[in-house]
Structures are given as C-alpha cells and as structure tokens.
Design a protein around this motif. Structure first.
Motif, short mmCIF file in Angstrom:
data_model
loop_
_atom_site.label_atom_id
_atom_site.label_comp_id
_atom_site.label_asym_id
_atom_site.label_seq_id
_atom_site.Cartn_x
_atom_site.Cartn_y
_atom_site.Cartn_z
N VAL A 1 -4.42 0.76 2.12
CA VAL A 1 -3.94 1.80 1.22
C VAL A 1 -4.62 1.67 -0.14
N THR A 2 -4.65 0.45 -0.66
CA THR A 2 -5.19 0.24 -2.01
C THR A 2 -6.68 0.57 -2.07
N PHE A 3 -7.42 0.13 -1.05
CA PHE A 3 -8.86 0.42 -1.08
C PHE A 3 -9.12 1.90 -0.90
N THR A 4 -8.36 2.55 -0.04
CA THR A 4 -8.51 4.00 0.10
C THR A 4 -8.28 4.66 -1.27
N PHE B 1 -6.53 -0.61 -9.12
CA PHE B 1 -5.99 -1.73 -8.34
C PHE B 1 -4.59 -2.10 -8.79
N LYS B 2 -4.28 -1.84 -10.06
CA LYS B 2 -2.99 -2.25 -10.60
C LYS B 2 -1.93 -1.15 -10.56
N ALA B 3 -2.27 0.01 -10.02
CA ALA B 3 -1.32 1.13 -10.03
C ALA B 3 -0.03 0.75 -9.30
N PHE B 4 1.09 1.20 -9.83
CA PHE B 4 2.37 0.82 -9.24
C PHE B 4 3.41 1.95 -9.25
N THR B 5 3.74 2.42 -10.46
CA THR B 5 4.88 3.31 -10.63
C THR B 5 4.88 4.53 -9.69
N SER C 1 7.85 6.78 -3.04
CA SER C 1 8.32 6.25 -1.75
C SER C 1 9.67 5.57 -1.86
N ASP C 2 10.37 5.74 -2.97
CA ASP C 2 11.65 5.05 -3.19
C ASP C 2 11.49 3.53 -3.10
N GLY C 3 10.37 3.03 -3.51
CA GLY C 3 10.17 1.59 -3.51
C GLY C 3 9.80 0.98 -2.17
N THR C 4 9.67 1.83 -1.14
CA THR C 4 9.41 1.27 0.19
C THR C 4 7.93 1.18 0.53
N ASP D 1 4.48 2.51 5.59
CA ASP D 1 3.56 1.74 4.73
C ASP D 1 2.34 2.53 4.28
N SER D 2 2.40 3.85 4.35
CA SER D 2 1.21 4.63 4.02
C SER D 2 0.97 4.73 2.52
N THR D 3 1.96 4.35 1.69
CA THR D 3 1.72 4.31 0.24
C THR D 3 2.01 2.92 -0.29
N LEU D 4 1.84 1.92 0.57
CA LEU D 4 2.15 0.55 0.16
C LEU D 4 1.00 0.02 -0.70
N PHE D 5 1.03 0.37 -1.98
CA PHE D 5 0.03 -0.18 -2.89
C PHE D 5 0.17 -1.69 -2.93
#
Lengths: 307, 286
Positions: free
Chosen positions: A83-86, A237-241, A247-250, A255-259
């Motif tokens: 996800v992160t590399f994409t 790489f550090k994106a979070f919020t 995803s409501d924290g999930t 796991d398709s937005t699991l940064f």
C-alpha cells in the motif's frame, strides 16, 4: 562554515568565557530536548526493537527475531509495504507533474497570479486535517459528490470508491495530489530564477516553444524538481491521518489502505507490541534513508547544477 | 515576492487564453469539495444529497447546533483545548527555537559546529524512531492523558525546522549592529533581546503561524496521548464524531468539519503572503 561566522576581533579572554557560557545557556533547551527526546529514545527504541515487550511484561531479549519475522512471515507488513509503495510511487510523481504544469501555466504572466497561487496553496495547508479526511470520505462514498457528478454528467452509477478495496488507495492518492500547491509554489519560485535572456537567445536561434521547454526550463529546474521529489517522498512515507480517518483506523477494507505508519500505530497502540513496533519503526527509517540516499546518488545523472 | 506580471515567454493571446481557462478549471475542481462542504453545512439534511448545487435552497444553521452538542462534551470545550495547546506550542517554539538559533548564529562556543550538525541530523530522523520510548517515558511521568506531552517538547525546541528557519533569518541581520552594541558594553543577553529579536518579527511571525496551524491540525500526538473526551482536541472530537454519527448526520459532521478548518482559514487569509513566502524561500513541507 558556522565557526567563521563570528570574527575573532580582539575578543578578550573573559568575553570568550562569557560567550561559551552564553552559548550553552541559549542552547540549553535544545540540548535538553536532544538528549531526552531524541537521542535517549532513539537508542532505547533500537534496543526495544531487539526485544519482546508488551504492557504487562519487562522487555525480553529476542535478538533479531522481530526483524526476521518482519522480513519473512508477516503478511500485514507485506500488505503495508504494498500500500505504502503504491501510494508513494504514484502520488509523488503525479503531484510533481501537476505542480510543475500549473506553475508553468501560472508563470505565463496571468492576471491574478497571487489569487491563483493562494487558491492552489490552500489544500496543502489544510489537507492533513481530520476535516478534509472526513470530506474525502464523503466525496468518494457510494452516494458521494463524485458519483453525483458522474451521474449528472454521464449517467454513470459509480461504486463506493472508499469501500472497494481495489479503488480505496486511489482516493488517498487523489487526496495527496489535491495538495500539490506547496510544491507548485516552490516551482514558481524556481521558474522565476531562470534568466529571461536565455529564452530570448534561444528564440533568436530559432528554438521553438517545446524545444525551449526541454532544453532550458526543464534542465534548469532539475534542482528544484529534485528537492521537491525528496521532500514529497519522505512526507508520503510518513502519511497517516487520511488513511486513519477514512478507514476508521483499520487500514481497511481488507488492508487496502494500511499505510505503513498506520500498521505501526496499530502494533504499538492497539496491540501494545512495543518491541515489534519499534522494529517496524526502524525498518521505516531504513527505507526512508535508503530512498533518500538513492535519490542523492541518482542526482548526479539527471540534476543539472549550473557552475 | 511582489507581483511581477512579466510575460515570461512571450505567449500568444490564444495560448494565454488557454492557460487561463486551464487554471480556472483546475481551481474550480480543487475548490469544489471545499465549497460543497461549507454550503452543505448550511443545508437541511434532506437537501445535502439531493442536489449538487453549491447554494442552499433553504439556509439553516441547524446542523451547527446539532454538531456543537453532538458529543457528550460540547465542541466548544474541545476548541478551547485545541487553542490552549496550539498557543502554548507557539510560545514554546518561539522561545526555544529562537534561543537555539541565536546560539548557532551569533555566539561562539566550543562544539558549536558539532551540535549544529546534530541538529540538522534530527531534522532528518523520522519521529517514528523515537515514538515508542517517548510514549513510555511520558507514561512513566504520569503525563499521558494530560497536555504535557503535546506542549513540553515544544519548549525543548523539538521542531528543529523552526531553528533552521530562524538561523536563515538571523544570518541576514548585519553583524555591525551586534558589534556596535558590544562596544557599548552589551552582553549576549542584551543583544538577543534588544537587537536580534526586535529585528526578527517577520520570521517570528512565520514560525508562530506555522506552529499554530500545525499544532491545531495535529492528529497523531493527541490520538496517542489524550484519552478522556473532556481533554480532546477539536481534531480528535471530529474523528470521534465520525464514529458516533457514522453516516447518519452528515450535515452536523460537515458543519463541525467546517468549524475545525475555520481558524486555519482565517490565519491563511490574514497571513497568506507570509506563509507563501515561507514556503517559497525554505521549501517547507505543506
């Protein structure tokens, strides 16, 4: 270069001493912060990454086990990397292209430049806030604005882009691209630095517009492109919020937005696996460092440094 | 940066019209979601999804009332928390970072280059590397669920970026001024307060505005450090509100979203030039 800033002009001995004292006095808040908030914790998290450590027990030394597990048998780590590399590999180039294209358009001497610059910058300023993530959920929801517009314009009934695991990451990439403004401002500043007479000379030599772009604008902008690319990559790489809120924290669906940072957060603060999460943190540091080092190594092949 | 409307590349009128149209189109697409958010917050619930129009047919502030009291603690309280934290962060950053920047640019002491290099190094280190031990340390101090972990680090110049920004500015202040003051018998303290700080209002203002905005917007630190809803910041409150209302009350959610952005928007309008120059000269993130 710093030491030479202060000239050694007849500085008396006592003034010297006073300077040393004053220097450390003024530096003391930072120094304290450096030791207590940076150096100490960094060393400690390196140690923790080699332990098994939860809320209920003392750290237990496990050597490189955490790193081994990350490397060989952690499907969620692999999902997070994917996800992160994409995200990084799509959002950074898209953002750069957008920022550069709009900067070039604006640099044509349009009226109201300051207005447009401000409008394009606004999303960069607010893009990381929860409100925008909330808005984004709405924009790309099944009954969201995007689908309403698609319906109105093309009578196309769009899916819920957020709830669909194969499209959810692209909504986050779109959110990143939406925030191209700050890079655009840096590009605009860079474009201003290019001497006009270079274009005039090129015109006289019969170089057309596109030739001028590829032979003058682009090469002279490469240092700015490089700078923007490095900063944007590290930030991506550090994106979070956004991923957390959307995803409501999930990190879901599936796991398709699991940064990466989201996975790290879950391991540390929902599963309280402090040792494992520390190892994840250092893997992230290593990845970012490797990316940065690679960029700098590649720079000498494509970044054009004048004189 | 002054507005210099030079015709950079001698564009033809047609090309320029095209550029103009393109830029206008991009701005519209970019602003549409924001405008939609604000306008929807003033629409009655049933109108939000029935039309893509940006102008409410029936204008109502009902969603604001529902949202303001939508959680067990009023949003007003959370706005107050956010404001206190952000203002303390501004003070902390200004004090500690200007002190460090002054030491690095104007005072001569042993080890200065060494510490300077380390300071640049900390700017590169992702916060994740220190996150967990910091958390455990604050937990040990009994600081979790207070604003201390969010505020105290700012007084220890943790945002090295601002040190860097101030260093750039302090270097531009003529050294003759300090030297003249030294001749008059002024010490480092007096030079700092009487010469450096008064001449640095532009950079102090830039740092203050960015500190406020970034702290106001921060989600991660409050998320891990604040547990009780009475202590929540506006960002945390908004996120809790998303969970609480799910899809049921979009009007109230959009109204509160609009409100959490409003302070940033006001700062943006007032300090626009300062912010944009800050970005252009330093390449600051965001």
């Amino acid at each position: 270069m710093l030491v030479d800033d202060v000239p050694h002009r007849r500085v008396h001995r006592w003034t010297h001493l006073r300077q040393h004292l004053a220097g450390y006095g003024f530096l003391s808040p930072w120094l304290l912060g450096f030791f207590v908030l940076t150096l100490g914790p960094a060393a400690s998290s390196l140690y923790l990454s080699l332990t098994d450590y939860g809320l209920m027990s003392a750290p237990r030394w496990v050597g490189a086990d955490n790193y081994m597990q990350i490397a060989t048998s952690d499907p969620r780590f692999r999902a997070a990397m994917n996800v992160t590399f994409t995200y990084v590999l799509l959002s950074v180039p898209l953002k750069l292209v957008f920022a550069l294209a709009v900067a070039i358009l604006l640099n044509r001497g349009l009226r109201g430049l300051n207005w447009f610059r401000a409008i394009f910058y606004l999303p960069s300023l607010i893009g990381g806030s929860v409100a925008i993530a909330v808005l984004w959920r709405q924009v790309f929801a099944g009954d969201g604005i995007l689908n309403q517009v698609l319906m109105a314009l093309f009578s196309y009934e769009g899916p819920s882009w957020i709830a669909n695991p194969s499209t959810s990451i692209y909504t986050l990439i779109a959110l990143a691209v939406w925030q191209f403004g700050s890079s655009m401002i840096i590009f605009l500043a860079g474009l201003r630095q290019i001497p006009q007479d270079m274009y005039e000379a090129a015109s006289i030599d019969g170089a057309g517009r596109s030739r001028q772009f590829f032979k003058i604008t682009l090469p002279l902008l490469t240092p700015v492109i490089f700078f923007n690319a490095v900063i944007l990559t590290i930030d991506a790489f550090k994106a979070f919020t956004p991923a957390f809120v959307i995803s409501d924290g999930t990190g879901g669906p599936i796991d398709s937005t699991l940064f990466y940072t989201l996975y790290l957060y879950q391991e540390a603060f929902t599963n309280f696996r402090f040792g494992y999460a520390s190892a994840l943190a250092w893997v992230l540091v290593a990845i970012i460092a490797a990316f940065t080092a690679l960029s700098f190594l590649s720079a000498k092949y494509w970044v054009h440094y004048d004189d | 940066m002054t507005e210099t409307t030079v015709d950079a590349t001698g564009s033809s009128p047609l090309l320029r019209a095209f550029a103009y149209a393109a830029v206008l189109a991009v701005s519209f697409v970019m602003l549409y979601p924001l405008l939609w958010m604000v306008s929807s917050s003033f629409k009655p619930e049933n109108e939000i999804f029935s039309t893509t129009s940006l102008i409410p047919e029936t204008f109502t502030t009902d969603a604001y009332r529902r949202g303001w009291n939508g959680l067990s603690v009023s949003f007003g309280w959370m706005f107050l928390n956010s404001t206190v934290i952000a203002l303390l962060a501004v003070v902390g950053n200004l004090v500690s970072c200007s002190m460090a920047a002054y030491a690095f640019t104007r005072l001569q002491f042993k080890g200065r280059s060494f510490w300077f290099a380390l300071m640049l190094g900390t700017m590169m280190l992702p916060q994740h590397a220190v996150l967990i031990p910091q958390y455990l340390m604050f937990l040990n101090f009994g600081w979790v669920n207070t604003i201390l972990p969010l505020v105290v680090p700012k007084f220890l110049a943790i945002d090295a970026f601002f040190i860097f920004l101030m260093i750039q500015f302090f270097r531009g202040i003529p050294r003759d001024l300090d030297e003249a003051a030294v001749m008059d018998g002024a010490g480092p303290l007096r030079i700092f307060f009487k010469i450096i700080l008064p001449l640095s209002t532009p950079v102090l203002a830039t740092a203050a505005v960015f500190s406020f905005i970034w702290t106001w917007d921060d989600f991660f630190a409050p998320l891990i450090y604040l547990n009780d809803i009475e202590k929540y910041t506006a960002q945390l409150g908004l996120r809790t509100f998303v969970d609480a209302t799910a899809q049921s009350d979009w009007g109230a959610l959009l109204a509160m979203s609009t409100l959490t952005i409003l302070p940033i928007f006001i700062l943006f309008v007032v300090f626009q030039r300062l912010l944009i120059e800050g970005i252009a000269t330093t390449g600051m993130k965001r």
